[in-house]
Design an enzyme around this catalytic site. Structure first.
Site, PDB file in Angstrom:
ATOM      1  N   LYS A 135      -0.206   4.723   6.869  1.00  0.00           N
ATOM      2  CA  LYS A 135      -1.231   5.583   5.651  1.00  0.00           C
ATOM      3  C   LYS A 135      -0.690   6.770   5.952  1.00  0.00           C
ATOM      4  CE  LYS A 135      -3.609   2.248   3.147  1.00  0.00           C
ATOM      5  NZ  LYS A 135      -4.105   1.187   4.291  1.00  0.00           N
TER       6      LYS A 135
ATOM      7  N   SER B 114       0.524  -1.238   0.098  1.00  0.00           N
ATOM      8  CA  SER B 114      -0.056  -0.214   0.134  1.00  0.00           C
ATOM      9  C   SER B 114       1.062   1.036  -0.006  1.00  0.00           C
ATOM     10  CB  SER B 114      -1.514   0.144   1.247  1.00  0.00           C
ATOM     11  OG  SER B 114      -0.287   0.009   2.586  1.00  0.00           O
TER      12      SER B 114
END
Lengths: 202, 202
Positions: free
Chosen positions: A159, A121
């Site tokens: 993130k 990610s």
DNA sequence: GATAATAGAGAACAAATAGAGAACATTCAA
DNA sequence: TTGAATGTTCTCTATTTGTTCTCTATTATC
């Protein structure tokens, strides 16, 4: 225990090795560390050899080997020589001033810990599957920081953080195949901020 | 018990060790704690020795050893706790067995050094502009290794290595906007192989 | 006030380190 | 094969550093 001169000698040899791909002569070492006597250099080399940092091939010209398994003899300062800057199409450029990286400065600190990353990610931020990230434990973060967040108290994720003016929290992956998700601020708990990254190719 | 001056002396020595990797001289200690007399420093050292905090190698210059048992707060081997594995969409998963990363194993070694990377040629391999790569010095490499190569003895570059059956050497960037170039083997000198990577976000 | 503990200055000497350079042995390339 | 460059072993010198002293000053305690 190395004297400062011996340490200087050792560093010069390391750097020479990198730049030229072979060991220096005693005369070159002497010039490199700012003295004139080959005899003195030889004495330093003998000392480095007895510390198991190098191996001397007797009577061989440029007969110095760097010993790979020598870390137990320089245990105190976790440093690694920083030899320069590499850019495609140029010779390696020396960096003035900083000539070594102190790993203690780099990451060690009481409030830091490591996490191993699984998944892609954050691929486009250069954080790959299998990498290790160093996290500084803190409950707040700035816009743009890469954070470890706990969503709804369960789900952990790595993130990039962005807060919107309306209060919503965006957690943005660095992967064009994945989507940014917006959360109500009370659902997102910041666990820490990424302050470093390690990768091993071995 | 230590007097304030002795404590100050001990702390100075610890810090000096961490920064330089060797012990200070009495004169340096004196300056460090703000006095002029080497004799006084010597007295403090004797006292620290009888408290088993240090060991003095008689008559040796810089002959001070920090005693490990007295030194638990400063780890001799730099480690950082490895808390687990993070994957998008899951809780942090604990790793059995290995619970800390030994930075010495990770990179420190006599035949290793660091280079700072400039440019984006290895971007897709997760090596970004500004990253630091750890190089193991060696003259050979396997297909697929990321290497530091010297082309025509001048130009240094960081690329992935591939040897063709016909003997040509391919140096492949990890960036779709850059091109792989094939060289005659005698033009390419391998300087080392990338074995690790560091990035600092601070 | 006397005493002891702590702090510091600095002199004097011994020892270790840093360096020069001579002399000889060995490599290695022309 | 030969000569220059290089590695090796020395002796010598100078400087720095470690060590041991003695002396002074300050502070706290009995």
């Amino acid at each position: 225990m190395l004297t400062p001169s011996e340490k200087k000698t050792f560093k010069f040899i390391q750097q020479y090795f990198m730049e030229k791909g072979y060991a220096p002569t005693l005369k070159e070492i002497a010039q490199g560390i700012g003295i004139n006597s080959r005899g003195v250099v030889h004495r330093y080399l003998k000392s480095l050899e007895s510390s198991h940092l190098i191996t001397i091939l007797p009577n061989r010209k440029r007969g110095i080997h760097l010993n790979p398994e020598a870390n137990e003899n320089i245990p105190l300062v976790p440093t690694i020589p920083l030899l320069g800057r590499i850019a495609a199409g140029h010779p390696i450029e020396a960096i003035e001033g900083r000539d070594e990286i102190n790993l203690a400065d780099f990451i060690m600190n009481a409030d830091r810990f490591a996490l191993q990353v699984t998944g892609d990610s954050m691929m486009e931020a250069g954080i790959l599957d299998g990498d290790t990230v160093i996290i500084k434990h803190q409950n707040t973060a700035n816009n743009g920081d890469i954070i470890v967040a706990l969503i709804d108290g369960i789900e952990a994720t790595l993130k990039r953080l962005k807060r919107l003016p309306d209060g919503m929290v965006l957690l943005m992956p660095e992967n064009k195949f994945m989507e940014t998700i917006a959360y109500e601020p009370e659902r997102v708990q910041i666990q820490g901020v990424v302050v470093g990254q390690l990768r091993s190719y071995q």
